[in-house]
Design a protein around this motif. Structure first.
Motif, short mmCIF file in Angstrom:
data_model
loop_
_atom_site.label_atom_id
_atom_site.label_comp_id
_atom_site.label_asym_id
_atom_site.label_seq_id
_atom_site.Cartn_x
_atom_site.Cartn_y
_atom_site.Cartn_z
N THR A 67 37.10 46.74 42.15
CA THR A 67 35.94 46.26 41.20
C THR A 67 34.76 47.11 41.89
OG1 THR A 67 36.71 43.99 40.75
CG2 THR A 67 34.61 44.32 40.28
N ARG A 71 42.39 38.74 46.83
CA ARG A 71 41.00 38.51 46.54
C ARG A 71 40.03 40.02 46.89
NH1 ARG A 71 38.45 33.05 45.74
NH2 ARG A 71 38.54 33.38 43.63
N THR A 72 40.42 40.06 47.96
CA THR A 72 39.54 41.38 48.64
C THR A 72 40.07 42.66 48.13
OG1 THR A 72 39.74 40.36 50.93
CG2 THR A 72 39.34 42.48 50.89
N ASP A 95 40.88 42.98 44.88
CA ASP A 95 40.30 42.85 43.84
C ASP A 95 38.84 43.44 43.75
OD1 ASP A 95 40.04 42.16 40.92
OD2 ASP A 95 38.94 40.46 41.47
N ASP A 96 38.09 42.75 44.74
CA ASP A 96 36.73 43.19 45.04
C ASP A 96 36.51 44.53 45.21
OD1 ASP A 96 36.11 40.52 44.82
OD2 ASP A 96 35.83 39.84 46.78
N GLN A 107 46.50 35.07 49.41
CA GLN A 107 45.41 35.03 48.36
C GLN A 107 44.24 35.79 48.91
OE1 GLN A 107 45.86 33.86 45.36
NE2 GLN A 107 43.71 34.23 44.79
N ALA A 108 43.89 35.45 50.07
CA ALA A 108 42.65 36.13 50.47
C ALA A 108 42.54 37.73 50.59
CB ALA A 108 42.29 35.64 52.07
#
Length: 90
Positions: free
Chosen positions: A33, A26-27, A29-30, A22-23
């Motif tokens: 983005t 999210r990384t 995705d960041d 999950q981490a």
């Protein structure tokens, strides 16, 4: 590969793996983005995992090593000169 031999141990390992996954997601995705031209398909989970492992091992900006109390009292720095700031004494 899971190495635990008990059910609570297996649960802990599975949750740890899911947490790391999950981490990393999210990384990724960041990253996508922050760089609008970067397609999400180009982000490699292996590269992210290796970068995260390198950051954990290096621990830059995470914590300062504790100084020994005896060296603080004597006024002598426990660190080699190459590790000290130029304006520091000792």
């Amino acid at each position: 590969m899971l190495s635990s031999r008990t059910v609570p141990g297996l649960e802990q390992e599975v949750y740890a793996l899911l947490t790391v996954y999950q981490a990393l997601v999210r990384t990724a995705d960041d990253l996508v983005t922050a760089r609008p031209g970067l397609p999400a398909e180009r982000v490699s989970m292996i590269v992210l995992l290796n970068a995260a492992a390198d950051q954990i091992v290096a621990a830059h900006g995470i914590a300062q090593p504790a100084r020994r109390a005896s060296s603080q009292r004597s006024g002598v720095s426990p660190w080699p000169a190459s590790c000290r700031r130029a304006d520091a004494r000792g």
